[in-house]
Design a protein around this motif. Structure first.
Motif, PDB file in Angstrom:
ATOM      1  N   ASP A 172     -23.494 -16.277 -53.028  1.00 50.61           N
ATOM      2  CA  ASP A 172     -24.347 -17.318 -52.450  1.00 50.61           C
ATOM      3  C   ASP A 172     -25.584 -16.746 -51.772  1.00 50.61           C
ATOM      4  O   ASP A 172     -26.522 -17.505 -51.463  1.00 50.61           O
ATOM      5  CB  ASP A 172     -23.559 -18.152 -51.439  1.00 50.61           C
ATOM      6  CG  ASP A 172     -22.491 -19.008 -52.098  1.00 50.61           C
ATOM      7  OD1 ASP A 172     -21.519 -19.361 -51.406  1.00 50.61           O
ATOM      8  OD2 ASP A 172     -22.626 -19.303 -53.305  1.00 50.61           O
ATOM      9  N   ARG A 173     -25.615 -15.441 -51.531  1.00 54.51           N
ATOM     10  CA  ARG A 173     -26.723 -14.848 -50.785  1.00 54.51           C
ATOM     11  C   ARG A 173     -27.504 -13.802 -51.568  1.00 54.51           C
ATOM     12  O   ARG A 173     -28.638 -13.488 -51.212  1.00 54.51           O
ATOM     13  CB  ARG A 173     -26.192 -14.199 -49.495  1.00 54.51           C
ATOM     14  CG  ARG A 173     -25.540 -15.181 -48.539  1.00 54.51           C
ATOM     15  CD  ARG A 173     -25.218 -14.510 -47.198  1.00 54.51           C
ATOM     16  NE  ARG A 173     -24.187 -13.485 -47.322  1.00 54.51           N
ATOM     17  CZ  ARG A 173     -24.387 -12.201 -47.028  1.00 54.51           C
ATOM     18  NH1 ARG A 173     -25.560 -11.781 -46.609  1.00 54.51           N
ATOM     19  NH2 ARG A 173     -23.386 -11.332 -47.143  1.00 54.51           N
ATOM     20  N   PHE A 174     -26.904 -13.238 -52.615  1.00 53.16           N
ATOM     21  CA  PHE A 174     -27.545 -12.164 -53.380  1.00 53.16           C
ATOM     22  C   PHE A 174     -27.925 -12.656 -54.767  1.00 53.16           C
ATOM     23  O   PHE A 174     -27.211 -13.468 -55.370  1.00 53.16           O
ATOM     24  CB  PHE A 174     -26.599 -10.972 -53.506  1.00 53.16           C
ATOM     25  CG  PHE A 174     -26.381 -10.195 -52.227  1.00 53.16           C
ATOM     26  CD1 PHE A 174     -26.723 -10.719 -50.988  1.00 53.16           C
ATOM     27  CD2 PHE A 174     -25.831  -8.928 -52.281  1.00 53.16           C
ATOM     28  CE1 PHE A 174     -26.515 -10.000 -49.821  1.00 53.16           C
ATOM     29  CE2 PHE A 174     -25.615  -8.191 -51.120  1.00 53.16           C
ATOM     30  CZ  PHE A 174     -25.955  -8.724 -49.899  1.00 53.16           C
ATOM     31  N   ALA A 175     -29.038 -12.140 -55.289  1.00 53.21           N
ATOM     32  CA  ALA A 175     -29.490 -12.495 -56.633  1.00 53.21           C
ATOM     33  C   ALA A 175     -29.997 -11.246 -57.340  1.00 53.21           C
ATOM     34  O   ALA A 175     -30.793 -10.481 -56.780  1.00 53.21           O
ATOM     35  CB  ALA A 175     -30.582 -13.549 -56.572  1.00 53.21           C
ATOM     36  N   VAL A 194     -34.474  -2.952 -62.080  1.00 50.93           N
ATOM     37  CA  VAL A 194     -33.560  -4.018 -61.690  1.00 50.93           C
ATOM     38  C   VAL A 194     -33.770  -4.279 -60.207  1.00 50.93           C
ATOM     39  O   VAL A 194     -34.052  -3.353 -59.437  1.00 50.93           O
ATOM     40  CB  VAL A 194     -32.102  -3.614 -61.973  1.00 50.93           C
ATOM     41  CG1 VAL A 194     -31.121  -4.592 -61.320  1.00 50.93           C
ATOM     42  CG2 VAL A 194     -31.852  -3.544 -63.463  1.00 50.93           C
ATOM     43  N   PHE A 195     -33.639  -5.553 -59.826  1.00 53.22           N
ATOM     44  CA  PHE A 195     -33.894  -5.940 -58.441  1.00 53.22           C
ATOM     45  C   PHE A 195     -32.690  -6.683 -57.872  1.00 53.22           C
ATOM     46  O   PHE A 195     -32.061  -7.480 -58.568  1.00 53.22           O
ATOM     47  CB  PHE A 195     -35.127  -6.833 -58.370  1.00 53.22           C
ATOM     48  CG  PHE A 195     -36.327  -6.232 -59.047  1.00 53.22           C
ATOM     49  CD1 PHE A 195     -36.659  -6.594 -60.339  1.00 53.22           C
ATOM     50  CD2 PHE A 195     -37.091  -5.271 -58.395  1.00 53.22           C
ATOM     51  CE1 PHE A 195     -37.749  -6.031 -60.971  1.00 53.22           C
ATOM     52  CE2 PHE A 195     -38.189  -4.704 -59.024  1.00 53.22           C
ATOM     53  CZ  PHE A 195     -38.518  -5.079 -60.317  1.00 53.22           C
ATOM     54  N   LEU A 196     -32.411  -6.435 -56.610  1.00 54.34           N
ATOM     55  CA  LEU A 196     -31.348  -7.149 -55.908  1.00 54.34           C
ATOM     56  C   LEU A 196     -31.961  -7.835 -54.699  1.00 54.34           C
ATOM     57  O   LEU A 196     -32.333  -7.175 -53.733  1.00 54.34           O
ATOM     58  CB  LEU A 196     -30.237  -6.198 -55.475  1.00 54.34           C
ATOM     59  CG  LEU A 196     -29.036  -6.870 -54.802  1.00 54.34           C
ATOM     60  CD1 LEU A 196     -28.269  -7.720 -55.808  1.00 54.34           C
ATOM     61  CD2 LEU A 196     -28.114  -5.827 -54.175  1.00 54.34           C
ATOM     62  N   GLN A 197     -32.087  -9.138 -54.781  1.00 51.92           N
ATOM     63  CA  GLN A 197     -32.589  -9.937 -53.678  1.00 51.92           C
ATOM     64  C   GLN A 197     -31.433 -10.283 -52.762  1.00 51.92           C
ATOM     65  O   GLN A 197     -30.438 -10.863 -53.201  1.00 51.92           O
ATOM     66  CB  GLN A 197     -33.244 -11.224 -54.207  1.00 51.92           C
ATOM     67  CG  GLN A 197     -33.648 -12.227 -53.134  1.00 51.92           C
ATOM     68  CD  GLN A 197     -34.861 -11.791 -52.343  1.00 51.92           C
ATOM     69  OE1 GLN A 197     -35.774 -11.193 -52.895  1.00 51.92           O
ATOM     70  NE2 GLN A 197     -34.874 -12.077 -51.057  1.00 51.92           N
TER      71      GLN A 197
END
Length: 122
Positions: A66-69, A79-82
């Motif tokens: 629910d918090r990471f994308a 690659v990106f981790l929001q």
């Protein structure tokens, strides 16, 4: 051979957001699954998220979805981790890893970056 370099970590306050990046120098980057793991000193490595080679299929740890994308840009070999609404419990060393197969266990991945530290204060 795939070399991975993470960036974007830092010290933030609870509730803040960060975007981590995982950059690769390999020409076959788009053929690999890329996963994120995190680890605190003295604790086991924890699966965070993974993304397939084309970037259209993502999986997350249940407690983080629910918090990471997760996203990727194969043209940039990245690659990106929001990470949103960060909490003190998210404080860890975050590493990305590349492998030919998907999985939530670290032994599925052949190549690892050095990691980037995320510290979340109260």
């Amino acid at each position: 051979q795939v070399q991975l370099v993470e960036s974007g970590g830092g010290l933030v306050q609870s509730g803040d957001s960060l975007t981590l990046s995982c950059a690769s120098s390999g020409r076959t980057f788009k053929s690999y699954f890329i996963a994120w793991f995190r680890q605190a000193p003295g604790k086991a490595r924890e699966f965070v998220a993974l993304i397939n080679g084309s970037g259209d299929s993502m999986h997350y740890a249940t407690s983080l979805r629910d918090r990471f994308a997760n996203s990727r840009d194969n043209a940039m070999n990245s690659v990106f981790l929001q990470m949103n609404n960060l909490k003190p419990g998210d404080t860890d060393l975050y590493s990305c890893a590349a492998g030919p197969l998907a999985g939530w266990k670290s032994d599925k991945y052949d190549y690892w970056g050095q990691g980037t530290q995320v510290t979340v204060s109260k």
